[in-house]
Scaffold this motif. Sequence first.
Motif, short mmCIF file in Angstrom:
data_model
loop_
_atom_site.label_atom_id
_atom_site.label_comp_id
_atom_site.label_asym_id
_atom_site.label_seq_id
_atom_site.Cartn_x
_atom_site.Cartn_y
_atom_site.Cartn_z
N GLN A 75 0.82 -1.21 0.00
CA GLN A 75 0.00 0.00 0.00
C GLN A 75 0.86 1.26 0.00
O GLN A 75 0.56 2.23 -0.73
CB GLN A 75 -0.94 -0.02 1.21
N LYS A 76 1.91 1.26 0.77
CA LYS A 76 2.81 2.42 0.84
C LYS A 76 3.46 2.66 -0.53
O LYS A 76 3.56 3.80 -0.99
CB LYS A 76 3.88 2.20 1.91
N GLU A 77 3.89 1.59 -1.19
CA GLU A 77 4.51 1.71 -2.52
C GLU A 77 3.52 2.28 -3.53
O GLU A 77 3.88 3.09 -4.38
CB GLU A 77 5.01 0.35 -3.01
N ILE A 78 2.27 1.86 -3.42
CA ILE A 78 1.24 2.36 -4.35
C ILE A 78 1.03 3.85 -4.15
O ILE A 78 1.00 4.63 -5.11
CB ILE A 78 -0.08 1.58 -4.17
N ALA A 79 0.92 4.28 -2.88
CA ALA A 79 0.73 5.70 -2.57
C ALA A 79 1.92 6.51 -3.08
O ALA A 79 1.75 7.59 -3.66
CB ALA A 79 0.53 5.90 -1.08
N GLU A 80 3.14 5.99 -2.89
CA GLU A 80 4.34 6.69 -3.36
C GLU A 80 4.37 6.76 -4.89
O GLU A 80 4.72 7.80 -5.46
CB GLU A 80 5.60 6.00 -2.83
N HIS A 81 3.98 5.69 -5.55
CA HIS A 81 3.96 5.66 -7.02
C HIS A 81 2.97 6.69 -7.55
O HIS A 81 3.27 7.42 -8.51
CB HIS A 81 3.59 4.26 -7.51
N LEU A 82 1.79 6.75 -6.94
CA LEU A 82 0.79 7.72 -7.38
C LEU A 82 1.25 9.16 -7.09
O LEU A 82 0.99 10.07 -7.89
CB LEU A 82 -0.56 7.44 -6.72
N ALA A 83 1.93 9.35 -5.97
CA ALA A 83 2.47 10.69 -5.64
C ALA A 83 3.50 11.11 -6.69
O ALA A 83 3.53 12.28 -7.10
CB ALA A 83 3.08 10.68 -4.25
#
Length: 176
Positions: free
Chosen positions: A27-35
């Motif tokens: 989940q953290k990686e997804i949020a960072e990717h979208l950011a």
Amino acid sequence: MPQRSKLELLGLVETVIQMYYQQGKRQKEIAEHLAARGYSVSKGSVQRVIKSRAKQLRELKEKQDWAETLISATNKTPRLSIADAGLQISAMKLLEEISEIGMQDLKEMDTDKKITLLTRVSRAIGLAANVEFNFEKGRKQGFLDAEEKLEKVQKKLGISDEKLAFIKAEVFGLNK
């Protein structure tokens, strides 16, 4: 109407689901990717979307399993056996629910409520049996009426008994 999540409003739900389930990203990686792509979303919003979708997938899987059970139970069963099978499956589901409640909770349940629930199940079983009985009764009467009409036509057209027997076998499916 419930408020839509930021990911829904941005049209990113499918992207999040794909990254989580197909690419195995956290989940953290997804949020960072979208950011990195310019979207301001939190790890919490990603988590809520995944949790919501997981619930939907579980419910869909349960419905699919129920449908498959119903189909396999009624496959190759004639007439209204599908109603009987549906009722049996419902009774099994009821027993599963009762077992999940637990014996202590069941003992604490109001006696009137227990009787009402059992009465409803018994009534449903009786209604299904009545529907099947009336269906069979009507089906048999239909065959008798059809046979009578065939015999009247036989006399009018002068059809031999052998030909009539063949026609009856074809019409009533006796030759299969």
